[in-house]
Design an enzyme around this catalytic site. Sequence first.
Site, PDB file in Angstrom:
ATOM      1  N   GLU A  60       0.816  -1.222   0.000  1.00  0.00           N
ATOM      2  CA  GLU A  60       0.000   0.000   0.000  1.00  0.00           C
ATOM      3  C   GLU A  60       0.851   1.273   0.000  1.00  0.00           C
ATOM      4  O   GLU A  60       0.516   2.250  -0.660  1.00  0.00           O
ATOM      5  CB  GLU A  60      -0.892  -0.027   1.248  1.00  0.00           C
ATOM      6  CG  GLU A  60      -2.144   0.800   1.129  1.00  0.00           C
ATOM      7  CD  GLU A  60      -3.086   0.511   2.304  1.00  0.00           C
ATOM      8  OE1 GLU A  60      -3.559  -0.629   2.419  1.00  0.00           O
ATOM      9  OE2 GLU A  60      -3.314   1.424   3.104  1.00  0.00           O
ATOM     10  N   ASP A  61       1.935   1.259   0.743  1.00  0.00           N
ATOM     11  CA  ASP A  61       2.645   2.520   1.020  1.00  0.00           C
ATOM     12  C   ASP A  61       4.085   2.594   0.519  1.00  0.00           C
ATOM     13  O   ASP A  61       4.767   3.581   0.795  1.00  0.00           O
ATOM     14  CB  ASP A  61       2.656   2.781   2.534  1.00  0.00           C
ATOM     15  CG  ASP A  61       1.257   3.062   3.073  1.00  0.00           C
ATOM     16  OD1 ASP A  61       0.418   3.568   2.303  1.00  0.00           O
ATOM     17  OD2 ASP A  61       1.007   2.773   4.242  1.00  0.00           O
TER      18      ASP A  61
END
Length: 175
Positions: A60-61
Amino acid sequence: MQYLMQACDYAARRHAGQTRAGAAREPYVNHVIEVAARVARSPHADETLVIGALLHDVIEDTDGTAEDIAALFGPAVAALVLEVTDDKSLPKAERKALQERDVAGKSLQARRIKLADKAANLAALCDSPPDWDMPRRRAYLDWAERVIAGCRGIDPVLEAAFDAEAARLRARLGA
Ligand code: ZN
């Protein structure tokens, strides 16, 4: 043990330079280590779960991918991380609504990561809050409670830890 420490190393490298939103500006990797430490307390913890927690924000990051994770840590870890990864192509409000809607259909191990992740986030809102006004903090707490409603009844240890953080934050917010 070997894969566990490799996962720590990999998470630290992938999240290098990222900081948490809270006042203490902790390195982001502190968060994923906390989530891993929390899931490790579950009697259902195994290596896949703890490594999944360490890597839960990588896709996600960071620029890490499910393919990298599968190659390094195996397909079960990659599948678990994908289960707890939001689709970043969607607007934030929609991602939050999807978490609420979909969580009850996730695997037990994915829901254990959710329990620990949300508990860690509520603890952070108590101990090192970002620059959010009270209504925003309260709204986050309410949303986290709704997501965790889909994770109840599977893990009394992690559920009690989440409830303790929710109660502590609620008291802090006077809610
Ligand atoms: Zn997280």
